[in-house]
Design a protein around this motif. Structure first.
Motif, PDB file in Angstrom:
ATOM      1  N   PHE A   1       0.842  -1.205   0.000  1.00 26.66           N
ATOM      2  CA  PHE A   1       0.000   0.000   0.000  1.00 26.66           C
ATOM      3  C   PHE A   1       0.867   1.241   0.000  1.00 26.66           C
TER       4      PHE A   1
ATOM      5  N   ASN B   1      -8.742   7.299   2.163  1.00 26.98           N
ATOM      6  CA  ASN B   1      -9.821   6.311   2.032  1.00 26.98           C
ATOM      7  C   ASN B   1      -9.795   5.276   3.162  1.00 26.98           C
TER       8      ASN B   1
ATOM      9  N   ARG C   1      -7.964   2.821   4.005  1.00 28.39           N
ATOM     10  CA  ARG C   1      -7.425   1.436   3.841  1.00 28.39           C
ATOM     11  C   ARG C   1      -6.094   1.287   4.549  1.00 28.39           C
TER      12      ARG C   1
ATOM     13  N   ARG D   1      -6.688   1.111   8.285  1.00 27.58           N
ATOM     14  CA  ARG D   1      -7.179  -0.180   8.770  1.00 27.58           C
ATOM     15  C   ARG D   1      -6.070  -1.227   8.805  1.00 27.58           C
TER      16      ARG D   1
END
Length: 728
Positions: free
Chosen positions: A116, A138, A140, A143
């Protein structure tokens, strides 16, 4: 006892091994727990590093996007590589089923997080800031980060539980190891204490045994000394009446007797001689077996010993019409160093047996040399006879005690069966060897091998073993030591002992007695009481107390005071003889205390000579006549010695009187008693001399002593004149 100790030892070893095993087991657990704890701490550290590195990477990516400054992402590939290395290290050190699932999830999430971050950077480079920010916002990435943090927290919680368990294991193992170590130390101390107590008890027991052994040895020495004294006393007490019996028998034989009486007297004499031989054998074997028989080495003439042996046995051989021959090979040295008395005893026994058991033929004694090296020599003595012989089956037991070749031998020839036993043991005491060859009816051959060393000299001066006219002594095994400082008494004793053909040495004082006894074996000491340097009392005390010797000592003194004999015996002397010495009494004492002389005929009594002069005759020559037995040269020598010595002693007495030296007056008066006794002056001069001899310091009157001296001097001058007249 030894099996009990072995059981204790094995039990102790097993217990020690068990203790050591348990102690080692807990120590190993402690070490393992410490290693596990260290590993858990390492895992926790690696998890913290992973979390830190990932947060650092996220920060760099965000900073680059927000600031649009690419300087923030410098080295981000290296950071990602470090994260992967940390994750790989965690996978390596954490191998547990309970954490395997969490590790799998962690690996996936970390890879996703890294991918990522790389995707955000790629978007930033290709589409710009706003596109990259939309990807960041966003949620992601957030998380993924939270998921990774949650998994790391779970791993940390799991590892903390393992750390707590390992810590508890370490504490338990440490306590057990400490307990077992304490038990092991206690056991070691207890074992050491028991071993120390055992060793000390054994040492104490050993010391007790050593003390008991020392005490036993001391007791044994005392018992040996008592036994030696007992044997000496027994020898004296038994031999004395036997010698008296033989002496009176000899006197009876000199009397006129009828044939029947002569037969009876002869039987008494033979029985007495046999009994005396038995007594001597029993005493000898007892001394040998008790270890009191000593070998006394001296220089001696072998040919003289053989000559004496020939002289001793020739009458017996001629009586049985036997031919007795004594031969010695030319290569045999004459002067040897060894125990001549024991050699004589061996040869006398073997020769006596050979003559006793031989009815016809000959007895021969041959001496040869069988070996020599440097100063050592080995001599072979061969005694051969043509007598009854010995059965071959009896040869092995012929040297056993109380054993003779045949039972009838004792009845026919007499004896105890101890003679050859004594001979064998005497030879073995001298490191020798004896063997026998014999056949019945053909006689016997006894061979004796004895080692000697070559002697360079005979006794050290002319007084040793003196014999008048160089005659060989009739008794080579008898040695006398004479201690006398008075020259006239020395001459008298030389004359008597030489006439009896005895060996003797003359010394002048007690010190010389002790020196002579240290160098040589003697059978008897004739000891004067008053001598210079060391008197007889001191000498005999040193003989008894320092040297522990039981040699017989006969005191010779001119003292006539009551109790003098008892004093001599109390000091340690065996007998007492007064001066002037009576010839027969002296001979009897020598015979009793040596046990080796035969009874002698008493000299005929000489009539007293009366002197018909105008004045009283002081000198009485009867005593000197009795001693000389017609030897005018001896009488002349004694008179000349008297004429020379008496003025010298009077001069010494005068000096002592003038100086008022009471001790010197007493000593000189005592010596004068000996000088004047030989020519019969004791009746006239002894009363005067005894007054001087008994002077006391608290009752000394110089004028009275001077008057006594003048009276003594006048009588002595008259006696000297009479002696001169006799010589003229």
């Amino acid at each position: 006892m030894k099996y009990y100790l072995l059981g204790l030892f094995i039990t102790g070893m097993i217990l020690f091994i068990v203790l050591q095993f348990n102690s080692a087991k807990n120590i190993r657990k402690l070490i393992t727990g410490n290693e596990q704890l260290l590993q858990e701490l390492n895992v926790k550290n690696e998890l913290q590093k992973l979390q830190t590195n990932m947060a650092k990477t996220d920060s760099k990516v965000r900073g680059t996007v927000i600031s649009q400054d690419t300087m923030h992402i410098t080295g981000i590939e290296a950071d990602i590589a470090i994260i992967k290395a940390d994750l790989k290290e965690i996978n390596k050190i954490v191998k547990n089923d309970s954490t395997e699932k969490l590790l799998t999830q962690l690996n996936y999430l970390v890879d996703e997080k890294n991918n990522f971050n790389l995707l955000v950077l790629d978007t930033f480079y290709s589409k710009g800031k706003w596109s990259a920010e939309r990807m960041i916002n966003n949620q992601r990435g957030k998380r993924l980060g939270e998921a990774i943090t949650g998994i790391l927290h779970q791993l940390d919680t799991t590892r903390q539980t393992e750390v707590n368990r390992t810590t508890h294991l370490i504490d338990t193992s440490g306590q057990k190891a400490q307990s077992w170590g304490t038990v092991l130390v206690f056991f070691a101390c207890l074992t050491s204490l028991l071993a120390f107590l055992y060793i000390t008890s054994r040492i104490h027991r050993q010391e007790q045994l050593i003390e008991a052994l020392d005490e036993s040895q001391q007791q044994e020495k005392k018992l040996a000394a008592v036994k030696e004294q007992f044997l000496a006393n027994m020898s004296h007490e038994i031999r004395t009446p036997m010698n008296a019996v033989l002496g009176f028998t000899h006197l009876l034989q000199a009397q006129p007797l009828n044939d029947k009486s002569k037969e009876y007297v002869s039987a008494i004499e033979n029985a007495g001689q046999n009994l005396l031989e038995i007594i001597n054998d029993i005493l000898d074997i007892s001394k040998i077996e008790s270890g009191m028989m000593r070998i006394e080495a001296t220089a001696f003439s072998l040919r003289s010993v053989l000559h004496s042996l020939n002289t001793m046995f020739r009458p017996k051989a001629e009586e049985k019409q036997l031919h007795l021959s004594v031969t010695i090979a030319d290569e045999v040295p004459d002067i040897l160093y060894g125990d001549v008395m024991r050699l004589t005893q061996v040869l006398v026994n073997l020769t006596s047996n050979a003559i006793k058991f031989t009815a016809a033929g000959e007895v021969s004694i041959r001496v040869t040399k069988i070996w020599s090296e440097d100063n050592a020599v080995r001599i072979l003595f061969t005694v051969r006879d043509t007598g009854i012989g010995i059965e071959p089956a009896k040869l092995e037991s012929i040297f056993d005690r109380f054993n003779q070749a045949e039972a009838s031998t004792t009845r026919k020839f007499g004896g105890t069966g101890l003679g050859l036993t004594i001979v064998k043991q005497l030879i073995e005491l001298q490191n020798g060897f004896i063997s026998v060859e014999s056949k019945p009816g053909e006689g016997a051959i006894f061979k004796v091998e004895l080692p000697y060393t070559l002697g360079d000299f005979l006794p050290e001066n002319g007084d040793d073993y003196y014999a008048e006219n160089d005659q060989l002594p009739l008794h080579p095994d008898v040695r006398l030591l004479v201690a006398e400082d008075n020259k006239m008494n020395q001459n008298l004793l030389r004359h008597l002992l030489s006439s009896w053909q005895l060996q003797y040495k003359v010394v002048n004082n007690g010190k010389e007695v002790l020196q002579a006894l240290d160098k040589q074996h003697y059978d008897l000491v004739l000891m004067d009481i008053q001598m210079p340097e060391m008197d007889g009392y001191t000498a005999v005390q040193m003989i008894r107390n320092d040297r522990h010797s039981t040699i017989p000592v006969i005191a010779m003194t001119a003292h006539a005071m009551a109790g003098e004999r008892e004093k001599c015996l109390q000091i340690g002397m065996n007998e007492y003889i007064s001066k002037p010495i009576v010839e027969d009494e002296l001979y009897r004492m020598i015979q009793v205390y040596t046990g080796k002389l035969t009874p002698r005929e008493l000299p005929a009594t000489h009539a007293h000579h009366l002197h018909e002069n105008g004045t009283q005759q002081l000198i009485n020559m009867q005593y000197l006549h009795d001693l000389s037995k017609g030897d005018s040269a001896f009488e002349k020598n004694m008179l000349e010695q008297f004429i020379t010595q008496l003025p010298e002693e009077l001069s010494l007495l005068k000096k002592a009187v003038v100086a008022e030296d009471i001790a010197a007056i007493r000593a000189t008066a005592h010596n004068l008693k000996t000088t004047v006794s030989f020519i019969g002056l004791e009746a006239h001069l002894y009363p005067i001399l005894e007054q001087l001899e008994q002077l006391q310091e608290n009752n000394y009157h110089p004028h009275l002593v001077a008057e006594i001296f003048m009276t003594l001097k006048q009588l002595c001058l008259q006696a000297i004149q009479e002696a001169i007249n006799i010589l003229l």
